[in-house]
Design a protein around this motif. Structure first.
Motif, PDB file in Angstrom:
ATOM      1  N   LEU A  34       0.850  -1.189   0.000  1.00 40.83           N
ATOM      2  CA  LEU A  34       0.000   0.000   0.000  1.00 40.83           C
ATOM      3  C   LEU A  34       0.884   1.237   0.000  1.00 40.83           C
ATOM      4  O   LEU A  34       1.882   1.294   0.704  1.00 40.83           O
ATOM      5  CB  LEU A  34      -0.897   0.008   1.239  1.00 40.83           C
ATOM      6  N   PHE A  35       0.500   2.228  -0.772  1.00 43.86           N
ATOM      7  CA  PHE A  35       1.256   3.464  -0.863  1.00 43.86           C
ATOM      8  C   PHE A  35       0.367   4.635  -0.455  1.00 43.86           C
ATOM      9  O   PHE A  35      -0.757   4.740  -0.916  1.00 43.86           O
ATOM     10  CB  PHE A  35       1.728   3.698  -2.304  1.00 43.86           C
ATOM     11  N   GLU A  36       0.886   5.478   0.410  1.00 41.98           N
ATOM     12  CA  GLU A  36       0.217   6.720   0.778  1.00 41.98           C
ATOM     13  C   GLU A  36       1.243   7.822   0.583  1.00 41.98           C
ATOM     14  O   GLU A  36       2.418   7.633   0.847  1.00 41.98           O
ATOM     15  CB  GLU A  36      -0.241   6.717   2.239  1.00 41.98           C
ATOM     16  N   TYR A 112       5.169  -0.014   6.682  1.00 47.52           N
ATOM     17  CA  TYR A 112       6.500   0.580   6.607  1.00 47.52           C
ATOM     18  C   TYR A 112       6.289   2.023   6.181  1.00 47.52           C
ATOM     19  O   TYR A 112       5.622   2.284   5.191  1.00 47.52           O
ATOM     20  CB  TYR A 112       7.379  -0.137   5.578  1.00 47.52           C
ATOM     21  N   VAL A 113       6.856   2.935   6.925  1.00 49.59           N
ATOM     22  CA  VAL A 113       6.710   4.349   6.605  1.00 49.59           C
ATOM     23  C   VAL A 113       8.077   4.852   6.151  1.00 49.59           C
ATOM     24  O   VAL A 113       9.061   4.733   6.871  1.00 49.59           O
ATOM     25  CB  VAL A 113       6.215   5.155   7.819  1.00 49.59           C
ATOM     26  N   VAL A 114       8.119   5.370   4.945  1.00 48.59           N
ATOM     27  CA  VAL A 114       9.358   5.909   4.403  1.00 48.59           C
ATOM     28  C   VAL A 114       9.089   7.304   3.863  1.00 48.59           C
ATOM     29  O   VAL A 114       7.947   7.664   3.589  1.00 48.59           O
ATOM     30  CB  VAL A 114       9.941   5.020   3.282  1.00 48.59           C
ATOM     31  N   THR A 115      10.136   8.077   3.719  1.00 49.67           N
ATOM     32  CA  THR A 115       9.999   9.390   3.112  1.00 49.67           C
ATOM     33  C   THR A 115      10.758   9.430   1.810  1.00 49.67           C
ATOM     34  O   THR A 115      11.582   8.562   1.524  1.00 49.67           O
ATOM     35  CB  THR A 115      10.512  10.517   4.035  1.00 49.67           C
ATOM     36  N   LYS A 116      10.476  10.433   1.039  1.00 50.92           N
ATOM     37  CA  LYS A 116      11.055  10.595  -0.283  1.00 50.92           C
ATOM     38  C   LYS A 116      12.541  10.937  -0.216  1.00 50.92           C
ATOM     39  O   LYS A 116      13.290  10.639  -1.115  1.00 50.92           O
ATOM     40  CB  LYS A 116      10.280  11.704  -0.992  1.00 50.92           C
ATOM     41  N   MET A 130       3.219  10.056  13.354  1.00 48.32           N
ATOM     42  CA  MET A 130       2.993   8.704  12.815  1.00 48.32           C
ATOM     43  C   MET A 130       3.210   7.659  13.905  1.00 48.32           C
ATOM     44  O   MET A 130       2.418   6.733  14.065  1.00 48.32           O
ATOM     45  CB  MET A 130       3.930   8.430  11.631  1.00 48.32           C
ATOM     46  N   LYS A 131       4.273   7.806  14.696  1.00 44.14           N
ATOM     47  CA  LYS A 131       4.572   6.848  15.750  1.00 44.14           C
ATOM     48  C   LYS A 131       3.505   6.867  16.827  1.00 44.14           C
ATOM     49  O   LYS A 131       3.068   5.805  17.307  1.00 44.14           O
ATOM     50  CB  LYS A 131       5.939   7.186  16.362  1.00 44.14           C
TER      51      LYS A 131
END
Length: 135
Positions: A34-36, A112-116, A130-131
């Motif tokens: 999933l992408f947000e 999994y939360v990542v940034t650009k 987010m946490k």
């Protein structure tokens, strides 16, 4: 980009994407992804100008009439520079987090939360929100 225009209209709220599967192409994984995307302001709405040598000052003037704040001040020593300014609102991160983690729970996907980009000091508000929602 069309996505950038939509996010601006939604105050940066996410555009959701699921895994794209194309018949005949093996992606190397079978679990859904999933992408947000949280983005508004940012590079898409940046103000900029070419400038020469001098001092660049970025000021914030509060809407409540209190004293302005110098966000950044730097001396530019090169003959040719580009000054760029943008902002990223934090108001909608909690909604994004609830929406994303709910989708992960509903589809049994590990979040999994990542940034650009590389994590910058100014992104800490994003990560802490987010946490907190995740916990």
């Amino acid at each position: 980009s069309p996505n950038g225009a939509m996010r601006r209209g939604w105050n940066g709220m996410t555009i959701s994407r699921d895994t794209i599967h194309i018949d005949g192409i093996e992606l190397g994984y079978s679990n859904p992804v999933l992408f947000e995307r949280h983005a508004v302001g940012g590079e898409y709405g940046a103000g900029w100008n070419t400038v020469g040598k001098g001092t660049l000052i970025t000021n914030y003037i509060p809407a409540d009439g209190s004293d302005p704040i110098v966000v950044d001040k730097r001396d530019l020593t090169d003959d040719h520079n580009v000054a760029v300014i943008y902002h990223n609102p934090y108001d909608n991160i909690e909604d994004l987090a609830h929406y994303f983690f709910k989708r992960c729970l509903e589809t049994n996907v590990t979040p999994y939360v990542v940034t650009k980009k590389t994590v910058f000091k100014w992104q800490e508000g994003f990560w802490s929100t987010m946490k907190r929602v995740f916990d």
